[in-house]
Write an enzyme that holds these catalytic residues in place. Structure first.
Site, short mmCIF file in Angstrom:
data_model
loop_
_atom_site.label_atom_id
_atom_site.label_comp_id
_atom_site.label_asym_id
_atom_site.label_seq_id
_atom_site.Cartn_x
_atom_site.Cartn_y
_atom_site.Cartn_z
N GLY A 10 -63.18 49.65 18.50
CA GLY A 10 -62.47 48.56 19.14
C GLY A 10 -61.64 47.78 18.15
O GLY A 10 -62.04 47.58 17.00
N ASP A 127 -68.50 41.62 17.40
CA ASP A 127 -69.89 41.38 17.79
C ASP A 127 -70.78 40.95 16.61
O ASP A 127 -71.90 40.48 16.83
CB ASP A 127 -70.50 42.65 18.38
CG ASP A 127 -69.93 42.99 19.75
OD1 ASP A 127 -69.28 42.12 20.35
OD2 ASP A 127 -70.12 44.13 20.20
N ARG A 162 -69.58 23.22 40.57
CA ARG A 162 -70.08 24.58 40.73
C ARG A 162 -70.55 25.10 39.37
O ARG A 162 -70.17 24.59 38.32
CB ARG A 162 -69.00 25.50 41.29
CG ARG A 162 -67.77 25.65 40.40
CD ARG A 162 -66.90 26.84 40.82
NE ARG A 162 -66.41 26.76 42.17
CZ ARG A 162 -65.13 26.61 42.52
NH1 ARG A 162 -64.21 26.45 41.56
NH2 ARG A 162 -64.76 26.59 43.77
N MET A 169 -68.52 39.24 25.10
CA MET A 169 -68.89 40.54 24.56
C MET A 169 -70.18 40.44 23.74
O MET A 169 -70.56 39.37 23.28
CB MET A 169 -67.76 41.12 23.74
CG MET A 169 -66.61 41.64 24.59
SD MET A 169 -65.34 42.50 23.64
CE MET A 169 -64.34 43.17 24.98
N GLY A 170 -70.83 41.58 23.57
CA GLY A 170 -72.09 41.65 22.86
C GLY A 170 -72.97 42.70 23.49
O GLY A 170 -73.77 42.42 24.37
N HIS A 271 -61.38 41.44 26.81
CA HIS A 271 -60.60 41.78 25.63
C HIS A 271 -59.79 40.62 25.08
O HIS A 271 -59.23 40.73 23.98
CB HIS A 271 -59.69 42.97 25.93
CG HIS A 271 -60.44 44.26 26.04
ND1 HIS A 271 -61.10 44.63 27.20
CD2 HIS A 271 -60.68 45.24 25.14
CE1 HIS A 271 -61.69 45.80 27.00
NE2 HIS A 271 -61.45 46.19 25.76
N GLN A 273 -61.06 38.21 23.83
CA GLN A 273 -61.79 37.86 22.61
C GLN A 273 -61.33 38.68 21.41
O GLN A 273 -61.53 38.28 20.26
CB GLN A 273 -63.29 38.10 22.82
CG GLN A 273 -63.91 37.21 23.87
CD GLN A 273 -65.22 37.79 24.38
OE1 GLN A 273 -66.29 37.45 23.88
NE2 GLN A 273 -65.14 38.66 25.37
N ARG A 274 -60.74 39.83 21.65
CA ARG A 274 -60.29 40.71 20.57
C ARG A 274 -58.86 40.41 20.13
O ARG A 274 -58.43 40.85 19.06
CB ARG A 274 -60.32 42.18 21.03
CG ARG A 274 -61.68 42.74 21.34
CD ARG A 274 -61.55 44.24 21.56
NE ARG A 274 -62.81 44.86 21.90
CZ ARG A 274 -63.73 45.22 21.02
NH1 ARG A 274 -63.53 44.97 19.74
NH2 ARG A 274 -64.85 45.79 21.41
#
Length: 341
Positions: A10, A127, A162, A169-170, A271, A273-274
């Site tokens: 990744g 990660d 709410r 991710m992880g 994604h 996060q990437r």
């Protein structure tokens, strides 16, 4: 000496900083020549090789992703894969490799090293789960992105009263969930290292509603409910035998709604996060890893991975990190449970 560089697995912020660091020091200090193998091990299998020099790495420090491309290709799943990799290196006169990747990419590197390929590993993953190093680059950026998302979700959750479930991710390790969840003031943090009790999560949610507060639940994609199985939307596997994760957030939101009678929605960060520009820390760490990796090549210290221990960059045998995952210490997780609910 001619050195090949590849990025596998990744993508993550900081990959280009490593490439830049390796090439600049290798050319300027050691007069090495460089080539890049396109798309990770796929390029090594197919002979897709491009030249690398100082001009080709100029300006890439703040760029996310990787100028060399990446893939989740496993040479050992392809016919004559290891031989084809060695043939590619021989055809292009490559004397050594710098392999930048996570546990799977470095696992391939470790086996190829055992088979006689001269290489040095550089750990990367958002990660932060590569064994043998305190931190991997990409992780700090991912935590910052997830924290900002949680901050933003607090306001919309409060507007509608709410629950918002944030899936991060992880796969095996809950480092992003734990650090971003604490930094973002989440009311529940669920990680792969500790199976969660849905009734307990619902109790935490209801305790927030009783004081007129909209709860935020952060869940790692690999988190598993007690007495249950991993929640998956797609059971196909890649060449390393991994399923494509995602689904636990939506499942959990439905369970919260059903059991509490309140509205719950899901945000899957995925994604995002990437992507984007790496943080200052990730640029710094990636640059240091690259400098030390090319030093290891110069020293002929192959079969090793550069790693961060405290503030020092050290070299650890690839054989020692293969097949092992760095997981969250549950005593660290327990420190923050006082904030749940």
């Amino acid at each position: 000496m001619k050195v090949g560089v590849l990025t596998g697995g990744g993508d993550c912020p900081g990959l280009n900083a490593v490439i830049r660091s390796v090439v600049r020091k290798g050319v300027q200090e050691y007069a090495f020549d460089f080539v890049g193998l396109r798309d990770g091990w796929r390029g090594a299998l197919g002979g897709n090789v491009v030249p690398l020099d100082i001009s080709s790495v100029r300006g890439i420090l703040p760029r996310g992703g990787t100028i060399l491309g990446s893939s989740r290709t496993n040479p050992f799943k392809h016919e004559d894969g290891p031989r084809r990799v060695r043939d590619t290196l021989a055809a292009h006169g490559v004397d050594a490799l710098v392999v930048i990747g996570g546990e799977d990419t470095l696992g391939v590197a470790a086996e190829l090293s055992r088979q006689g390929v001269d290489l040095v590993g550089v750990p990367k993953t958002i990660d932060n789960d590569v064994y043998g190093t305190d931190y991997t680059f990409g992780f700090d950026t991912a935590v910052g992105i997830a924290t900002e998302a949680i901050d933003r979700l607090h306001t919309t959750a409060e507007s509608h009263m709410r629950t918002l479930v944030v899936e991060v991710m992880g796969r095996h390790s809950g480092w992003i969930a734990l650090q971003a969840g604490v930094a973002g003031g989440a009311n529940a943090i669920l990680i792969p290292e500790r199976p969660f009790d849905v009734d307990q999560v619902c109790a935490w949610v209801q305790s927030r509603f009783r004081i007129n507060y909209a709860p935020i639940v952060v869940v790692a994609e690999g988190a598993v409910p007690k007495d249950g199985q991993m929640v998956l939307r797609d059971r196909t596997v890649d060449e390393f035998g991994h399923v494509r994760l995602s689904g636990v957030g939506e499942w959990l939101a439905r369970e919260i709604s059903r059991r509490t009678g309140t509205d719950a929605r899901t945000t899957v960060l995925g994604h995002v996060q990437r992507g984007g520009t790496p943080s200052a820390f990730d640029r710094w760490l990636a640059t240091r890893f690259g400098l030390h990796a090319i030093d290891a090549v110069r020293d002929g210290d192959f079969g090793r991975m550069v790693a961060l221990t405290g503030t020092r960059v050290v070299r650890v045998p690839l054989a020692e990190i293969t097949g092992r995952t760095k997981k969250v210490d549950l005593s660290l997780y327990d420190e923050f449970e006082v904030f749940f609910g």
